[in-house]
Structure formats: C-alpha cells, structure tokens
Design a protein around this motif. Structure first.
Motif, PDB file in Angstrom:
ATOM      1  N   ALA B  94       0.836  -1.201   0.000  1.00  0.00           N
ATOM      2  CA  ALA B  94       0.000   0.000   0.000  1.00  0.00           C
ATOM      3  C   ALA B  94       0.873   1.254   0.000  1.00  0.00           C
ATOM      4  CB  ALA B  94      -0.925  -0.009   1.212  1.00  0.00           C
ATOM      5  N   GLY B  98       0.923   4.012  -2.995  1.00  0.00           N
ATOM      6  CA  GLY B  98       0.596   5.397  -2.684  1.00  0.00           C
ATOM      7  C   GLY B  98       1.715   6.350  -3.082  1.00  0.00           C
ATOM      8  N   SER B 228       0.544   7.537   7.371  1.00  0.00           N
ATOM      9  CA  SER B 228      -0.462   7.339   6.327  1.00  0.00           C
ATOM     10  C   SER B 228      -1.075   8.638   5.819  1.00  0.00           C
ATOM     11  CB  SER B 228      -1.551   6.404   6.831  1.00  0.00           C
ATOM     12  OG  SER B 228      -2.160   6.951   7.972  1.00  0.00           O
ATOM     13  N   THR B 232      -1.254   9.740   1.874  1.00  0.00           N
ATOM     14  CA  THR B 232      -2.453  10.146   1.137  1.00  0.00           C
ATOM     15  C   THR B 232      -2.185  11.419   0.352  1.00  0.00           C
ATOM     16  OG1 THR B 232      -3.813   9.257   2.908  1.00  0.00           O
ATOM     17  CG2 THR B 232      -4.901  10.718   1.339  1.00  0.00           C
ATOM     18  N   ARG B 285      -8.425  -0.585  -1.244  1.00  0.00           N
ATOM     19  CA  ARG B 285      -8.770   0.703  -1.836  1.00  0.00           C
ATOM     20  C   ARG B 285     -10.181   0.667  -2.408  1.00  0.00           C
ATOM     21  NH1 ARG B 285      -5.005   0.756  -5.089  1.00  0.00           N
ATOM     22  NH2 ARG B 285      -3.460   1.599  -3.680  1.00  0.00           N
ATOM     23  N   TYR B 292      -5.347   6.799   2.550  1.00  0.00           N
ATOM     24  CA  TYR B 292      -4.398   5.799   3.041  1.00  0.00           C
ATOM     25  C   TYR B 292      -4.442   5.621   4.554  1.00  0.00           C
ATOM     26  CZ  TYR B 292      -2.592   4.836  -1.515  1.00  0.00           C
ATOM     27  OH  TYR B 292      -2.506   4.405  -2.816  1.00  0.00           O
TER      28      TYR B 292
END
Lengths: 338, 348
Positions: B94, B98, B228, B232, B285, B292
């Motif tokens: 992830a 991202g 996170s 994002t 997702r 995120y």
C-alpha cells in the motif's frame, strides 16, 4: 501534429538531431552485426569471414557462419526490434512507464505452455512444435486479458487492463510454480533457460517463421506513430482531437501482442528488452513516436546482438546478459536527471 | 517521461473519498476473522488437534504431550509468521502504490525479492546447510542492499526521487539481480532449491525467527499508520503535497525505510509471496476509498487474513507434501481481484 503549423528553427534542429542519432544507430547496428559474425568459440578472422561470404571458405567455415552464427545474429536483430517496439507501443498506449509485453500476459502465457509441454513430452523432440504452441499460449492469454478488461460502450480503460493483466499473470505464475516444482532436474533446467531467454539452437526455420511478423507489423506501427503521440496526450485530449480511441487502441494492442508473442515463441523470456529498449530510445531521441519507434527497434536490436554475442562466448542464456548489460547502463542514465 | 505518470487526466479525483464506516467494519470483522482462522490453523494439519487441546497447550502446558509440543513449537509460530508477514507485505504494498502512484507497484519493485533471491542463491551455492535464522538474516542483507541501490539511484541526483524514476530504477535493479541469481542458479545447479524457497512456505518457521522479526514488523506497522496521512497527500501528486506543506523528501525516505523493513523481513522468512502486497492494497482501496489512513490498516488486516487462510489451504490441499504458499495465495486472491478489477474503474 507538427505539420499543422510552420516548423520553428528549434523544431528543425530537433528533427535534424533525431535523424542524426537514428543514422548513427543504424550504422552501429551494421557494425555490431559484422563484429558479431567474428566472435564465438571458434574465431573467424575478418578476411576468413569475407572469403566465406564470397563463397570460397572451407566447409567448416561455411557451416559455422551460415548455419550457426548468421541465423542467431539475424534472430537477435528481429527479436530485439520486435520486443522493443512492442514495449514502446504499450508504454505509449497505457501511459505507464512500467508497461512491457509482460502486462498483456505474453510471457506468462507462453511460459505456462512451455512448462506444460515439457512436463508431458520427452525433451528431445519438443523443439519444433514448441514455438508454435507458445505463440498460441501468448496470444490466448493476451486475448483473455483484453476481453476481460473490455466493456461495451466504454472500450478499454487502461487502469482496468493493467489490473486484469496483473491478476491473470499472477494466476498463471502460480500455476507455473506448482508445475515447476514437479519437474525433474533436466526438465527444470530446460524451463529455467527458456525463461531466462536463450537463442541457443536457432536455425533458419525459426528466422523464416518470425520474419513475416516483423516485416508486416513494424511498418504498420511506424505508420501509426502519430496516433501514439495523440494517445499520449491523455484520453480526453485525444478524443477531443478526433482520434477514434477504441479502434486505434485495439490495432495498437494487437500489433504489440503480435510482435511480442512471435518473439517470445522463438526467443523465450527475453522481455526485459521490451521494457528497457523504449526507455533508452526515449532518452536519445525524445518522446515523438515518429523517431522513438525506429530508435526503439534499433536500441533493442543493438542490445540483443551484443548480448547474444557475449552469450555465445560464455555459454549463458542471452536474457541474463541482456539484463546484466542493460540494467546498469539504464541505471546510469536514470541518475543523469532530465 | 512526464506523460507516463500523469495523474491529471481526472481533476475530479482531487478530493479524497473514503468510507470510514466500511473501514471500521473491515478492521473489526477482519480481526475477528484472523482470530478464528488462526484457531482453525492451529487445529488442522498432518495431525488434527481438538480445540480443547489447543486451549490446554496454551494455558496448562504439559511438556510430555506430543500434541502440546506440536502446538507450541510448530503451529503457533507458523500462524504468527503468517499474520506478521501478511500484514507486512500488504502494508508495504500500500505504501509503495501510494508513493509511486502506480498500480503495478509493490514491495518487489524496490528490488527486495530479487535482492533476497541473490543472497539465497549465493548461500545455496557456496554455503549449503545454513540454519533458518542465518538464511533469514543473510537474505535480509540482500534485500536491504537492493533497496539501497534502487533508492540511491533515485534519490541522490538532481530532480530527486520522482515516482517514474523510482519505479524504473526498481525495475532495472530487479532485472539485474534476477539475472545474477539465475546465472548462479544455472551454473551451480541450485535452481530448484531456490525456486522452492522463493515459491513461499512456512514449514519450519522457528520461534527464533519470530522473536527477531516481530518487534520490527510491529514497530513499522505502527510507523506506517502514523505516516499514512502524508502518504495520502503524496498520492495526490508531488506538487499538491508540497503545496500543502509536506516535506516530501523526508516522507519518501521514511516510507521506503518502512517498506524495506516490512517486506525485507517477510521475504526472508516466507519467501517471495509478495503478490499479497500487490493485490491486497487494491482490494482495500476498492472497499474503503482512496484515503491511506484507512487503506494501510485495512490492508494489514486483510493481508494477515489472506496468508493465514492460504496457509491452512497449503496444509489441507496435500498435508504430506505442502503446496507452495504463493500458489494458494494466488488461487484465493486472483479470482477476487479479477472480479474487483472488472467491476469498477477507480483511481489510485
């Protein structure tokens, strides 16, 4: 789109530069081709080679040159050009820098067929049916990925194609793992060398089988270079400029599949050329596909002739040399910021 | 080159959509499912063990009973390894997707699997018969060296670590290292051993390995959740992230470090089952949106669940010669992923 307004001096200069680079690369391909004829476990001096070409060499020299070396060198040129142009199309159409023939499942499909075939058939007589079957495997996988990501009225969305490609390739890779672990050591070695990509045992029959694909598809793709330029602008802009997106994309995907599928069938998994060739070419001539496509073809051919000459000398699979030569050079280029 | 990574085709995707309720449900339901499947995983295998015996083995341990020994020394470390590596692979995937904004990215792209593979090939060819713990440390060194090479190529040049440069450097380093390990494997004829190891599996996982990896993995998972929000913002595009006051260079360095430790530790314990890191973030997702802060924890939970379930399958399928874990993960993951990929068109 360059032709809709008068060319500025800067554009003319760029054009001249691109032509110069293309001519230089063409010369390099010829030079490397000739040098490659001299190299191998049995050396032929340039004069011996010339004599053999003119028809006055010994039988042994003729055998080496015509039956072992030339088919392999011609094959390197075709496969290098085929993979690199296929990769160039796919990077252009999907607008993803990581795209290569692998995203359409070409390697996975062909590889699965090879493993299946090797598991059930004895090794000795498998040589001539194998390219044909692996072409079928590659084509079927690509068709599956394409049709799964196709939606009526919407056509192909790139993101869906990439995701479906990941899923199908991963599924096939899993099947391949299970099958691979059941092979005996000889079969395993054959598969391992095939996956790494090797031109050992190439003869003229393979060359004549591959040649029509390249001769038909390369000019077609070069003819479509402007479409690739337009697709590169993004879907909305391209549609605004009047490109019939879905149809053009289908043609281009089909050409990419034909090129890479036929190359995988005879050369095994040398697909790294398809990823790296277009990137190297882009650094040399820029993003305009009219120059980028021929430059990719020549970069691919050059990389493969050199790699295969070395592979002949050290008796390792060609694909391994391609990565060992190509990757560091590519990394070096990446560190030079643009 | 810019055109290849252009995220600007869809300006409407700027505001971040997320579904916190769905995310909470996944987190709670996922953790319950992990506990249940972990219990099942401890009970099944070549020797079936009842749940009450499992309970006794945990709380009234009797060293004379074979089943208690099996549970303590074989089954429990195995479940823990599955949960830790699944969470680690998925979270690192992830982070990679991202930061690179590329749907094809996973931790393998940082050269981690290939780097571990080279060191494994070297150790099989030159130092046969290493212990599991030394193999693990050895392959982690390979993974780290590869990641540093990729990161170094991208980071220490003018223009910095752009997503395109990162994925290209990763692809090139991966190809180079794969070629080297292929060459070693073909020359020294260790290809089958190497393929078997990389195919993934958790037979023979030891407590010593868990003890070494668990503090790092847990620490980095927490780190990933803390990072996170920044990921994002980074996933919206470099310019936007900078405009919003993010120190993108620092975030990328931290992100890469997390990916290296999470995925490097996991590869060196269970092999290259990195496909978890590729599909699970896409699944997460799809379920929780493009934030995120939710994708990373949900990915970790779903990844842990997937590996535990796949490992149960690996033992049930054929208890006496275990099916490679990577193959079972694909068997479970591919149809589901394919269904999602065909159903919805979505952005990263």
């Amino acid at each position: 789109m360059v032709n809709h307004h008068l060319a500025t001096p800067a554009e003319l200069a760029r054009k001249r530069r691109a032509f110069r680079i293309l001519a230089l690369m063409g010369g390099l391909v010829v030079a490397v081709f000739i040098i490659s004829m001299n190299t191998g476990t049995l050396r032929l001096s340039p004069s011996e080679m010339l004599q053999t070409l003119l028809g006055s060499g010994t039988d042994q020299q003729e055998l080496i040159l015509y039956q072992f070396r030339l088919p392999r060198i011609v094959m390197s040129v075709l496969i290098g050009a085929g993979f690199a142009v296929s990769g160039c199309i796919l990077q252009g159409v999907t607008r993803n820098a990581l795209a290569d023939p692998g995203i359409l499942g070409i390697n996975a499909g062909a590889g699965l067929i090879v493993i299946l075939y090797i598991s059930v058939m004895p090794l000795d007589n498998s040589i001539f049916l194998l390219p044909f079957l692996s072409l079928l495997g590659a084509g079927a996988t690509a068709a599956l990925i394409y049709s799964l990501s196709y939606r009526r009225h919407h056509g192909i969305s790139t993101i869906r194609l990439l995701l479906v490609g990941i899923a199908v390739s991963a599924g096939i890779a899993a099947a391949m793992i299970v099958l691979t672990l059941k092979l005996n050591p000889d079969q395993f070695k054959f598969v391992q060398v095939w996956m790494a990509g090797s031109l050992l045992g190439t003869d003229w029959r393979f060359v004549t089988a591959l040649l029509p694909w390249i001769i038909v598809l390369l000019p077609f793709v070069f003819y479509k270079s402007r479409v690739l330029d337009v697709l590169n602008l993004g879907d909305q802009t391209a549609a605004g400029l009047g490109a019939a997106l879905n149809r053009e994309r289908l043609y281009l995907y089909a050409a990419a599949i034909g090129l890479a599928g036929s190359c995988v069938a005879v050369g095994g998994g040398i697909a790294f050329v398809g990823l790296i060739g277009p990137h190297l070419a882009r650094r040399l001539v820029g993003p305009n596909h009219a120059y980028l496509l021929p430059a990719s073809a020549m970069t691919g051919a050059l990389l493969l002739i050199v790699s295969d000459s070395l592979a002949r000398m050290y008796e390792v699979p060609t694909g391994i040399i391609v990565a060992i030569l190509g990757a560091p050079y590519f990394l070096y280029l990446l560190t030079r910021a643009r | 080159m810019e055109a290849h990574s252009s995220p600007h085709a869809q300006p409407a995707a700027i505001h971040v959509q997320s579904r916190p309720v769905a995310a909470m449900l996944i987190l709670i339901g996922g953790i319950i499912a992990i506990v249940v499947s972990a219990a099942i995983s401890i009970c099944v295998g070549a020797a079936d063990i009842s749940i009450s015996t499992v309970w006794d083995a945990l709380f009234h341990f009797n060293a004379d009973m074979t089943s208690h020994q099996i549970i303590r020394e074989l089954r429990i470390p195995r479940v823990l390894a599955g949960a830790l590596t699944g969470a680690a692979f998925a979270a690192s995937g992830a982070i990679m997707q991202g930061m690179t904004r590329n749907p094809l990215a996973d931790s393998g792209l940082l050269g981690i699997n290939a780097g571990a593979g080279v060191m494994l090939a070297v150790s099989f060819a030159f130092f046969p018969g290493m212990s599991f713990v030394s193999l693990m440390l050895f392959s982690f060194v390979g993974a780290a060296a590869a990641a540093i090479l990729v990161f170094g190529t991208g980071a220490f040049v003018k223009g910095g670590l752009t997503p395109v440069r990162l994925v290209l450097a990763g692809a090139a380093v991966t190809a180079l290292l794969l070629a080297i390990s292929d060459a070693i494997a073909i020359h020294y004829q260790v290809g089958r051993d190497l393929a078997f190891w990389m195919a993934g599996g958790m037979q023979g996982v030891e407590w010593a390995q868990i003890r070494i990896m668990s503090p790092w993995v847990i620490g980095c998972l927490i780190g990933a959740v803390l990072l996170s929000r920044s990921i994002t913002l980074l996933s919206l595009g470099e310019e936007i992230a900078i405009g919003l006051g993010q120190r993108t260079g620092l975030i990328k360095t931290l992100g890469m470090l997390l990916v290296l430790i999470l995925a490097g530790a996991s590869v060196s314990v269970v092999g290259a089952v990195g496909f978890v890191g590729l599909i699970i973030p896409h699944v997460a997702r799809y379920l929780v949106g493009v934030d995120y802060r939710w994708i990373i924890p949900c990915s970790a939970v779903l990844g842990a669940l997937l590996i535990i379930v796949a490992d149960i399958g690996a033992r049930l399928f054929n208890p006496y010669s275990e099916t490679p874990l990577g193959a079972l993960i694909a068997l479970i993951g591919v149809p589901f992923f394919l269904y999602l990929a065909m159903r919805e068109r979505r952005e990263l």
